[in-house]
Write an enzyme that holds these catalytic residues in place. Sequence first.
Site, PDB file in Angstrom:
ATOM      1  N   SER A 157       0.669  -0.361  -2.329  1.00 55.93           N
ATOM      2  CA  SER A 157       0.231   1.032  -2.473  1.00 55.93           C
ATOM      3  C   SER A 157      -0.680   1.330  -3.647  1.00 55.93           C
ATOM      4  CB  SER A 157       1.450   1.958  -2.559  1.00 55.93           C
ATOM      5  OG  SER A 157       2.060   2.072  -1.314  1.00 55.93           O
TER       6      SER A 157
ATOM      7  N   LYS B  78       0.302   9.858 -10.407  1.00 57.30           N
ATOM      8  CA  LYS B  78       0.743  10.023  -9.017  1.00 57.30           C
ATOM      9  C   LYS B  78       1.906  11.007  -9.007  1.00 57.30           C
ATOM     10  CE  LYS B  78       2.139   7.079  -5.076  1.00 57.30           C
ATOM     11  NZ  LYS B  78       2.367   5.681  -4.637  1.00 57.30           N
TER      12      LYS B  78
ATOM     13  N   SER C 294      -0.013   4.181  -0.615  1.00 62.63           N
ATOM     14  CA  SER C 294       0.369   5.567  -0.757  1.00 62.63           C
ATOM     15  C   SER C 294      -0.244   6.266  -1.965  1.00 62.63           C
ATOM     16  CB  SER C 294       1.890   5.671  -0.851  1.00 62.63           C
ATOM     17  OG  SER C 294       2.371   4.984  -1.995  1.00 62.63           O
TER      18      SER C 294
END
Lengths: 98, 487
Positions: free
Chosen positions: B172, B71, B148
């Site tokens: 997330s 990420k 996210s």
Amino acid sequence: MKKVDLPLLRDASARLLFLMKEEEYLTLLEEFKILVKQMEKIGKIEGLEDYEPMTFPFDVAIDELREDEPAEVLAREEALENAGSTYMGQIKIAKVVG
Amino acid sequence: MDILDLSIREMRQALEEGRTTPKELLEKALERAKKDDCNAFESILEKEAYEALEGLGKNSGPLYGIPYLTKDNFSVKGIETVASSNILKGYRPLYDATVTRKLKEAGAILIGQTTMDELAMGGTGMSGHLGYTYNPYDPSHKRMVGGSSSGSAAAMAEAVVPFATGSDTGDSVRRPASLAGLVGVKPTWGRISRYGLFPFAPSLDHVGYFTRYVEDAALLLGVLAGHDPHDMTSSHRPIEDYAAYLDGNIKGKTFVRILDIEESLSDKRLLEALDRLSEELIKRGAVIKKERFGKDLLESLYATYIVISCAEATSNDANLDGIKFGPYYEGKTYDEAMRKARTAGFGELIKRRFVIGSFALMKENQDVLFLRAQRNRAKVVARLNELLALGDALLIPAASGVAPEFEAGGDKLSDEYLIADNHLVLGNFGGLPSISLPLAFENGLPLGVSLTLAPFKEGEMFRLASVIEDITGLRGLSVLNRKEGNL
């Protein structure tokens, strides 16, 4: 609690050092109405005041101290690598005094 | 089945037996990455990946030659890392996050960085600076993959790599995992070091990750867990042999279902699948209990989360000012320069969240906003612990249903759906280990289920999850390896 209105939101964003579009303030005002209503509802939950505010999920106990000696040091050039405005080994910003 | 669709253990076996090479794995992963049409990538690090391959040498780590994605909020030394935000454009970390370092030492090869909601403050995959991230299970691109950690979830559903990192402050990792048919793990708060992870709300932030197999999830925690002198909140507890828990024995184990969460859901297929799963668990010797959490507490989760997370974020992100890093703007005064940088650099959602956080922290508002939210968090966690004392794990739907359409809404605060889709934050409030994994399919879209356990019970979590995986038959799922499942 302070009353939430558009002037307050404009002031808050100015203090946070950014500007928002007018329609964004209106969206935010609506969000605040919902949030304040929900927080008032939470305030009515039975026994809430018996609880201490929870800062972290668990206690973080530190039982070791390291020697007060530099372990990993950034070179000046490295520290400045990501700064957009530098001058003679320092970050350069607009004049602050006088 | 292609080699990239196998579990890490099977890939390692293929490497050891000479049936493949790290180079072949890397080439295949890059080929799949380049085919992505879901906006999963901030970057594909082809050159760096081949350099890492050359540097592998005789590394015999547990992830030797295994490609992975990270990420875009994990620091990678020398590689632009921006958390999908324009405020960080051009920022190149001066050090590796501990997670990045550990994966490198274990022999894994980073092949790219994935898109996310800006600064991890969102749950839809709609707010990153590169635009929407799409759900690979919907070729029309009308459905979200969640956030996210949206790009990691999308790329994993495209089977680009066998694992990808994520971060989980509210849900997330686990909710996107559910919407994309993946295994999503958030271990106990402090189990994995957060050093080098861009902070959002440190009292809630966890490092997490995605896999397609529960056994891979167990293997990865063994690599990533452990105390880190750079992160004082990381735990000193010894790292367990998590794979040793995967014995399939759940006799006498008790799963607790929470009725008031289930009653908030309108997806009948999801509830039917949960009932069938419960029946199968009972056949294998488990016990199912049905309890109530308390509707008023469940309905309070989202507001509590918003106040705490926004307050912490406002404070943390005060350093994003265009001076020390990020695009620099000229100004007559330093605050004019900062104002220009922050106005241009932050997206709309982030600005709204910062104002909420800042307002909650004002002295005259603290009692009724920030401190009240923190007290409520304590009460919620106390109730959570009462329920956990009744069994081994909470068995909860991992989302309210299949992936919603983008039109269904973004991250705007709402008075509706206060319980459904917010309940996974329970695990963040309590810092508890939690996993989500595929449960069934509805019209070609995945549904997920989650487990939440007492602190540091990750081994038990993987044991229970592997049995669920066996029951559903949904191992190794991706859009390239579709299965209907058994439920």
